[in-house]
Scaffold this active site. Structure first.
Site, mmCIF file in Angstrom:
data_model
loop_
_atom_site.group_PDB
_atom_site.id
_atom_site.type_symbol
_atom_site.label_atom_id
_atom_site.label_comp_id
_atom_site.label_asym_id
_atom_site.label_seq_id
_atom_site.Cartn_x
_atom_site.Cartn_y
_atom_site.Cartn_z
ATOM 1 N N ASP A 164 -59.060 -51.755 23.536
ATOM 2 C CA ASP A 164 -57.646 -50.886 23.507
ATOM 3 C C ASP A 164 -56.859 -51.687 22.469
ATOM 4 O OD1 ASP A 164 -55.784 -48.498 24.044
ATOM 5 O OD2 ASP A 164 -55.932 -48.623 25.590
ATOM 6 N N ASP B 193 -55.751 -39.194 24.463
ATOM 7 C CA ASP B 193 -54.779 -39.743 25.544
ATOM 8 C C ASP B 193 -54.622 -38.273 26.686
ATOM 9 O OD1 ASP B 193 -55.321 -42.596 26.415
ATOM 10 O OD2 ASP B 193 -53.429 -42.694 26.384
#
Ligand code: GLA
Length: 730
Positions: A479, A549
């Site tokens: 990430d 997301d």
């Protein structure tokens, strides 16, 4: 032979199965121009297109009008300040502060296959799959060289382009701008451009508009490609649609600052360009130094946007994505982020794993919060040591227990970051990117590590690889949760600070390359606050990337549609999550969430222990669908048939096998409509003459009937409802 030099016309002809890219040399002094890019043509002399014999633009015969010539010539690598007033692709500054330069042909080489780009991601091809043309240019007065590299693929309509500067002169100079690819397009008829824009949780929304006079661009200065803009550009005829019209596509194999720009000039010609964003970029080249600019992947389609996308999908699936999972079904994963956020421990994760195993899920991914003192997003990045209070026995125990349940085990990491509240920062406050006279700006309460520095990369790599060796870890989610600011590195000289963005990106690439080499069995998935680094550069290292997301099925229709312009569905991280959705608060049927995720890599992002028995039964059905259809979804050709973005209520996309014998379409009706009859839908991509069984119905229809006459979808009730339609050809 896909690349030829035609001596009589001094042209280079690069052919792919259906396209031709032609480069010509102006007789004097040897400017390199773009003659043609479009549908494939025969080996003819097209140099007349360069207008070098049209007054007043004859360079050798009309010295008093050299600027007019330069300002119209379709340069392959236009240079700054010489009299071409359009935006240049190449600009340098000498130590005396001057910038005018020009590049002229010196020699060329045609090579079978394709060379690697040093330190950079790039497409690859063996000697039977592509040929490469390298044109060596020289700056005649300053003495340095520039190599323009073009590769023509023989199995897909793709031309790639990259550029290398070799400072073999005796002087230092500063590279201020190096744009990797330029297309020159005549404005007949009018052209539109497509770029992609968005934000966190709504990445890659398609934006199409007419190309106006002047410059129109999409770019990033964030140190990554970003949620907001995207390193993709299409230039297409105003009338072009999904399946008709001329379309040029450009995609950048790079994950840092980019510029994608169209400029329409006084003569209605368009200069489209793509490369490293010159804003904030300056690279010092000492005598003997070289600089390689990343690759742009270009395609031309005379059959609309759909074919453009399929060309990109084919080249990326076959010639960019690497590793064990390149052509393999990926394990169905369940990720605990939306299930627990930071509030988990071994028992909670094992509860999820137990339940997941019963449903047929194949891998548990432990997300953020397993290391250091991290129990919220305000600390501990950099402290890559297992938090044994949460996870007694460490990852070895946890992974072992997960494996005993028959599941693989994966973890989340964010290697590029450092929290001010971390042991790492307390030990090394100078490791963060910052300028010496300011406290750097925080984002998500974190700083970015200076990945241009090898000792920092080494330290982080050692910590993370020790973790990966400590247990049976088979997946890593890498990430990156903030963008760069306060650009400064204490290790770079004052005249090299403009190198930091690019050096940072190279540092990330180096570390990911090391990771996949040392751990070839680990499946890497890139991610950046959702989909802020969903780009072709990252695809070279990870076969899939977390798309967004936002897992809401309806928002995903738009995100996945935009993403599909350039990237295959096989790489789009897509999960089923709970409702109300955590990003938009919307409630959608479980079935629709499953169908939309199925059109990506597929997985779950929820607390499965809290689902109803009925929902868990549905998971078993979705998993059966995944196993049944995933080969088709991963390997087939994508067709976008109806876009909810355009018609506001209906979305239809499908995947058709290469032999046309099988197809799977996903239809979503967004809002329910009272007193309405069935919806007529029209498939695409089928074989007109093949007969198809519409599975689950009595219908047996030709491809022609299904595509042109259409098919009625009945019985949809309520909002956000959907159907999966499977066609079997005979
Ligand atoms: C980012 C990712 C999420 C999750 C969190 C963890 O936002 O996109 O999927 O991993 O970070 O902090």
């Amino acid at each position: 032979m896909s690349v030829k030099y035609i001596e009589s016309s001094r042209t280079f002809k690069l052919d792919t199965p259906n396209t031709t890219y032609m480069i010509g040399l102006a007789d004097e002094p040897g400017y390199i121009g773009q003659v043609y890019y479009g549908k494939r043509v025969n080996d003819e002399d097209l140099n007349y297109l360069m207008r070098t014999n049209e007054a007043p633009f004859i360079p050798s015969k009309n010295a008093r009008e050299k600027c007019s010539f330069l300002d119209t010539y379709p340069f392959e690598m236009p240079c700054a300040w010489g009299g071409d007033y359009r935006d240049p692709a190449f600009e340098i500054r000498t130590v005396s502060g001057h910038s005018t330069c020009e590049l002229v042909y010196e020699s060329h080489e045609i090579i079978k296959g394709k060379k690697k780009l040093s330190g950079l991601p790039a497409t690859f091809a063996d000697e039977s799959e592509a040929e490469t043309l390298e044109i060596k240019c020289v700056e005649p007065d300053l003495g340095f060289h520039v190599i323009l590299s073009y590769t023509a693929f023989s199995d897909v309509d793709i031309i790639t382009k990259s550029v290398r500067v070799i400072n073999d002169s005796a002087d230092t100079f500063y590279l201020e701008r190096i744009i990797s690819a330029v297309l020159n397009i005549e404005d007949t008829p009018a052209y539109d451009m497509i770029t992609m824009h968005g934000s966190w949780a709504r990445e890659r929304h398609i934006c199409r508009r007419e190309i106006p006079y002047g410059r129109s661009s999409s770019s990033s200065t964030r140190g990554e490609s970003g949620h907001q803009d995207h390193p993709f550009l299409a230039v297409l005829e105003h009338t072009a649609t999904e399946d008709s019209g001329n379309v040029y596509g450009m995609s950048f194999v790079y994950s840092g600052n980019f510029l994608a720009q169209c400029e329409r000039n006084q003569f209605d010609t368009i200069r489209a360009m793509m490369g490293i964003n010159p804003y904030g970029f300056c690279f010092k080249l000492l005598p003997g130094d070289e600089f390689t600019a990343p690759e742009v992947v270009m395609t031309f389609s005379s059959k609309g946007l759909g074919q453009m996308s399929r060309n990109f999908h084919d080249v990326y699936r076959k010639h960019l994505i690497r590793g064990e999972y390149k052509d393999k079904k990926r394990p169905i994963l369940i990720n605990n982020w939306e299930a627990t956020y930071f509030d988990f421990n071994t028992e909670k994760l094992l509860d999820i794993a137990r339940c997941a195993a019963v449903c047929g899920i194949e891998m548990l991914v432990m997300d953020d919060g397993w290391f250091g003192k991290r129990s919220s997003d305000n600390c501990a990045l950099g402290d890559w040591f297992v938090n044994e209070e949460k996870l007694p026995g460490g990852l070895k125990y946890l992974a072992g227990e997960v494996n005993k349940l028959g599941l693989k085990f994966g973890i989340w990491v964010e290697p590029e970051m450092i929290s001010p509240d971390s042991d790492l920062y307390r030990a090394h406050p100078d490791w963060a990117i910052k300028v010496p006279y300011k406290t750097p700006a925080m984002s998500r309460e974190q700083y970015v590590l200076d990945f241009s520095r090898k000792e920092i990369r080494d330290c982080i790599y050692e910590r993370i690889s020790a973790i990966l060796k400590s247990a049976n870890i088979e997946y890593v989610k890498w990430d990156m949760n903030r963008q760069l600011a306060d650009i400064g590195s204490i290790c770079l000289d004052s005249d090299r600070q403009g190198e930091l963005f690019h050096r940072y990106c190279l540092g990330v690439y180096e570390m990911q390359e090391r990771l996949i080499n040392d751990f070839p069995h680990i499946m890497l998935e890139n991610c950046s606050g959702g989909g802020a680094r969903f780009d072709a550069g990252m695809l070279y290292y990870s076969p899939q990337i977390w798309c967004s997301d936002d897992t809401d099925a309806i928002e995903r229709l738009t995100i996945q549609e935009g993403t599909s312009l350039c990237y295959p569905v096989s790489c789009m991280g897509a999960h089923v999550s709970v409702c109300p959705n955590h990003s938009v608060g919307r409630n959608t049927p479980f079935e629709t969430r499953g169908y939309v995720a199925l059109a990506g890599t597929f997985g779950y992002e929820l607390d499965i222990t809290k689902l109803s028995d009925e929902e868990r039964e549905m998971i078993k059905g979705q998993i059966a669908d995944y196993h049944r259809y995933n080969d088709l979804i991963r390997e087939g050709d994508l067709y976008r048939c109806e876009s909810y973005r355009e018609n506001h209520n209906y979305n239809l996309t499908g995947v058709v096998s290469k032999d046309k014998k099988e197809a799977l379409f996903t239809f979503v009706r967004v809002m329910g409509i009272p007193n309405s009859h069935s919806r007529r839908i029209y498939f695409r991509g089928l074989d007109e003459n093949m007969m198809y069984k519409v599975e689950g119905t009595e219908y047996y229809l030709s491809g022609a009937a299904l595509m042109y006459a259409g098919f009625n979808v009945t019985g949809l009730w309520g909002d956000f409802n959907s159907r999966l339609i499977h066609l079997i050809g005979e």
